[in-house]
Scaffold this active site. Structure first.
Site, PDB file in Angstrom:
ATOM      1  N   GLY A 285      37.178  52.068  32.699  1.00  0.00           N
ATOM      2  CA  GLY A 285      37.957  52.809  31.740  1.00  0.00           C
ATOM      3  C   GLY A 285      38.104  51.558  30.446  1.00  0.00           C
TER       4      GLY A 285
ATOM      5  CD  GLU B  55      33.328  31.026  43.714  1.00  0.00           C
ATOM      6  OE1 GLU B  55      33.621  31.730  44.640  1.00  0.00           O
ATOM      7  OE2 GLU B  55      33.389  31.078  42.657  1.00  0.00           O
TER       8      GLU B  55
ATOM      9  CD  GLU C 136      33.720  42.180  35.602  1.00  0.00           C
ATOM     10  OE1 GLU C 136      33.517  41.233  36.526  1.00  0.00           O
ATOM     11  OE2 GLU C 136      34.968  42.465  35.501  1.00  0.00           O
TER      12      GLU C 136
ATOM     13  NE  ARG D 298      36.897  57.055  23.775  1.00  0.00           N
ATOM     14  CZ  ARG D 298      37.839  57.753  24.146  1.00  0.00           C
ATOM     15  NH1 ARG D 298      39.133  57.543  24.276  1.00  0.00           N
ATOM     16  NH2 ARG D 298      37.388  59.179  24.204  1.00  0.00           N
ATOM     17  CD  GLU D 299      43.142  49.230  22.997  1.00  0.00           C
ATOM     18  OE1 GLU D 299      43.910  48.957  24.047  1.00  0.00           O
ATOM     19  OE2 GLU D 299      43.451  49.649  21.926  1.00  0.00           O
TER      20      GLU D 299
ATOM     21  CD  GLU E 225      35.767  28.019  40.522  1.00  0.00           C
ATOM     22  OE1 GLU E 225      35.574  29.107  40.336  1.00  0.00           O
ATOM     23  OE2 GLU E 225      35.066  26.909  40.683  1.00  0.00           O
TER      24      GLU E 225
ATOM     25  NE  ARG F 100      40.315  35.538  41.244  1.00  0.00           N
ATOM     26  CZ  ARG F 100      39.385  35.063  40.508  1.00  0.00           C
ATOM     27  NH1 ARG F 100      39.251  34.328  39.375  1.00  0.00           N
ATOM     28  NH2 ARG F 100      38.096  35.183  41.110  1.00  0.00           N
TER      29      ARG F 100
ATOM     30  CB  ALA G  22      32.544  36.544  43.136  1.00  0.00           C
TER      31      ALA G  22
ATOM     32  CD  GLU H 292      29.613  31.198  40.428  1.00  0.00           C
ATOM     33  OE1 GLU H 292      30.505  30.905  41.299  1.00  0.00           O
ATOM     34  OE2 GLU H 292      29.203  31.039  39.425  1.00  0.00           O
TER      35      GLU H 292
END
Length: 186
Positions: free
Chosen positions: A119, A100, A123, A41-42, A145, A68, A80, A96
């Site tokens: 999957g 932001e 996180e 599993r990775e 940022e 992004r 976020a 945050e």
């Protein structure tokens, strides 16, 4: 909700760190499957994050627009950020939002947690609703940022989801939860 299903359990036999960066910790594990077979599993380990639904007194919601790099375009998202080691999730949300957007909030409500990529990542994103939101300062963004701050009505952000302008998973989840919390008293 039942969380233990032993007939589906996979036992970790060995774990190898493939890569470690500032954000990601990539692992390759050898596991024993429920039928006794072994496989690999990775996955990516992640320290977790928060997302903030910040509602202004006029009902508008604060969002940010930022580029992004993995998808090579700008996205409209909830404010976020990553949880620092040992940091309480409410402290992360407060930090945050201020960094932001330059805003702070008087009232905070934890709406729940989401797992955006089950999957291939562990996180988790803790989602908060913030009210009593006031501008206190300029943005205090991290090095490298860049983002715009916008305020939109709940109707406009839901329409942006429907037409495909908002595709970010944490933002979609948070805004649908916000709809229930704000309009239905959820």
């Amino acid at each position: 909700m039942k969380t233990d299903y032993p007939h589906l359990h996979e036992e970790q036999l060995e774990s190898t760190q493939v890569f470690r960066g500032r954000l990601l910790d990539v692992r390759l594990d050898r596991v024993r499957l429920p039928d006794g077979e072994e496989c690999q599993r990775e996955y990516v380990r992640h320290q977790g994050a928060v997302a903030v639904i910040a509602q202004l007194d006029n009902g508008q919601l604060l969002l940010v627009r930022q580029h992004r790099y993995p998808l090579r375009r700008a996205f409209l998202e909830l404010p976020a950020g990553k949880i620092d080691p040992g940091e309480a999730i409410l402290d992360t949300a407060t930090r945050e939002l201020r960094e932001e957007t330059g805003y702070s909030a008087a009232d905070w409500r934890h709406l729940g947690v989401m797992h955006p990529c089950v999957g291939y990542s562990d996180e988790r994103i803790e989602i908060f609703l913030a009210r009593g939101v006031r501008r206190e300062a300029e943005q205090n963004l991290d090095s490298g940022e860049f983002m715009d701050v916008l305020s939109l009505s709940l109707e406009d952000v839901l329409a942006a989801i429907k037409c495909g302008e908002i595709t970010d998973a944490k933002t979609i989840t948070g805004l649908f939860w916000a709809e229930k919390a704000i309009l239905a008293g959820w």
